[in-house]
Design a protein around this motif. Structure first.
Motif, PDB file in Angstrom:
ATOM      1  N   UNK A   1       0.824  -1.190   0.000  1.00 30.62           N
ATOM      2  CA  UNK A   1       0.000   0.000   0.000  1.00 30.62           C
ATOM      3  C   UNK A   1       0.872   1.259   0.000  1.00 30.62           C
ATOM      4  N   UNK A   2       2.017   1.177   0.654  1.00 32.43           N
ATOM      5  CA  UNK A   2       2.910   2.348   0.655  1.00 32.43           C
ATOM      6  C   UNK A   2       3.346   2.706  -0.766  1.00 32.43           C
ATOM      7  N   UNK A   3       3.635   1.680  -1.554  1.00 32.97           N
ATOM      8  CA  UNK A   3       4.052   1.910  -2.940  1.00 32.97           C
ATOM      9  C   UNK A   3       2.932   2.589  -3.737  1.00 32.97           C
ATOM     10  N   UNK A   4       1.695   2.152  -3.530  1.00 34.79           N
ATOM     11  CA  UNK A   4       0.572   2.764  -4.239  1.00 34.79           C
ATOM     12  C   UNK A   4       0.394   4.228  -3.823  1.00 34.79           C
ATOM     13  N   UNK A   5       0.549   4.515  -2.511  1.00 34.74           N
ATOM     14  CA  UNK A   5       0.434   5.901  -2.066  1.00 34.74           C
ATOM     15  C   UNK A   5       1.535   6.758  -2.667  1.00 34.74           C
ATOM     16  N   UNK A  10       3.004  10.960  -6.487  1.00 35.16           N
ATOM     17  CA  UNK A  10       3.751  11.377  -7.685  1.00 35.16           C
ATOM     18  C   UNK A  10       2.795  11.907  -8.759  1.00 35.16           C
ATOM     19  N   UNK A  11       1.690  11.203  -8.962  1.00 38.17           N
ATOM     20  CA  UNK A  11       0.706  11.626  -9.963  1.00 38.17           C
ATOM     21  C   UNK A  11       0.145  12.996  -9.590  1.00 38.17           C
ATOM     22  N   UNK A  12      -0.195  13.186  -8.320  1.00 34.65           N
ATOM     23  CA  UNK A  12      -0.751  14.462  -7.878  1.00 34.65           C
ATOM     24  C   UNK A  12       0.262  15.586  -8.020  1.00 34.65           C
ATOM     25  N   UNK A  13       1.536  15.295  -7.755  1.00 32.56           N
ATOM     26  CA  UNK A  13       2.589  16.301  -7.962  1.00 32.56           C
ATOM     27  C   UNK A  13       2.700  16.652  -9.444  1.00 32.56           C
ATOM     28  N   UNK A  14       2.641  15.636 -10.313  1.00 28.73           N
ATOM     29  CA  UNK A  14       2.715  15.861 -11.756  1.00 28.73           C
ATOM     30  C   UNK A  14       1.587  16.774 -12.217  1.00 28.73           C
ATOM     31  N   UNK A  15       0.403  16.590 -11.659  1.00 25.51           N
ATOM     32  CA  UNK A  15      -0.753  17.432 -11.989  1.00 25.51           C
ATOM     33  C   UNK A  15      -0.739  18.763 -11.223  1.00 25.51           C
ATOM     34  N   UNK A  50      -3.406   2.160   4.579  1.00 29.69           N
ATOM     35  CA  UNK A  50      -3.766   3.412   3.919  1.00 29.69           C
ATOM     36  C   UNK A  50      -4.088   4.490   4.938  1.00 29.69           C
ATOM     37  N   UNK A  51      -4.926   4.156   5.924  1.00 33.47           N
ATOM     38  CA  UNK A  51      -5.310   5.133   6.947  1.00 33.47           C
ATOM     39  C   UNK A  51      -4.128   5.549   7.822  1.00 33.47           C
ATOM     40  N   UNK A  52      -3.180   4.654   8.020  1.00 34.44           N
ATOM     41  CA  UNK A  52      -1.990   4.979   8.807  1.00 34.44           C
ATOM     42  C   UNK A  52      -1.053   5.927   8.043  1.00 34.44           C
ATOM     43  N   UNK A 167      -5.200   4.176  -8.884  1.00 33.62           N
ATOM     44  CA  UNK A 167      -3.898   4.607  -9.417  1.00 33.62           C
ATOM     45  C   UNK A 167      -3.981   4.780 -10.934  1.00 33.62           C
ATOM     46  N   UNK A 168      -4.576   3.820 -11.618  1.00 38.54           N
ATOM     47  CA  UNK A 168      -4.717   3.911 -13.080  1.00 38.54           C
ATOM     48  C   UNK A 168      -5.587   5.104 -13.456  1.00 38.54           C
TER      49      UNK A 168
END
Length: 184
Positions: A1-5, A10-15, A50-52, A167-168
């Motif tokens: 889950x850490x990898x997905x976050x 990264x995606x949010x930074x890109x946007x 995720x919540x942590x 993520x996708x």
């Protein structure tokens, strides 16, 4: 889950919208356990993780198809709102027009105490976990349900599959200045 976050961040930074999305700091294992106890369910380990890491959002632009990702406290609060309804009466009153897609996967009822909201829109609708699926469903599947959702929809067969779809969806999304235009 850490990898997905990390991918999501990264995606949010890109946007250039990480600040507008307003991811909150993670919550404690004790708080998560208290919410699970209150709801009478055990979250998947991936949701606890995720919540942590990020305990929902602070009320800015929605992360999940325009919907807000709920904190542990908000999950409990939204669940409590649904429990304030007379479940038996509401389910009986709405029985004629409730449905599931796919059929037989989600119980075609208005409300179910074993549905745990994870997101919310501004109209009383959610994406959440289903701990009481219909005969062809899977415990822990992710569904769309809520005030305007007469046909309950399967979003993903598990929370992990839901996060993969998120993520996708985010990687294919566009930031319009107020929210991410994405499908999930």
């Amino acid at each position: 889950m850490r990898e997905q976050w990390e991918q999501i961040e990264r995606i949010l930074r890109t946007h250039s919208c990480l600040d507008q999305i307003g991811l909150r700091q993670g919550t404690s294992c004790d708080k998560i356990a208290a919410v699970e106890s209150h709801l009478g369910v055990n979250f998947p380990d991936s949701l606890r993780t995720l919540l942590a890491i990020h305990d929902g959002q602070d009320g800015r632009a929605g992360l999940v198809g325009g919907e807000q990702l709920l904190s542990a406290e908000q999950i409990q609060r939204e669940w409590d709102v649904w429990r304030s309804l007379d479940e038996a009466v509401m389910n009986a009153d709405c029985a004629d027009f409730m449905a599931s897609h796919p059929k037989g996967v989600i119980k075609p009822v208005y409300t179910n105490r074993a549905w745990v909201p994870l997101t919310k829109d501004r109209g009383g609708n959610h994406i959440g976990l289903d701990f009481d699926p219909d005969g062809q469903g899977t415990v822990g599947q992710v569904i769309r349900f809520g005030r305007d959702q007469d046909t309950k929809l399967l979003v993903a067969k598990s929370f992990e599959a839901f996060v993969e779809k998120l993520v996708i969806s985010l990687s294919e999304s566009k930031w319009n200045g107020e929210y991410l235009e994405s499908n999930i």
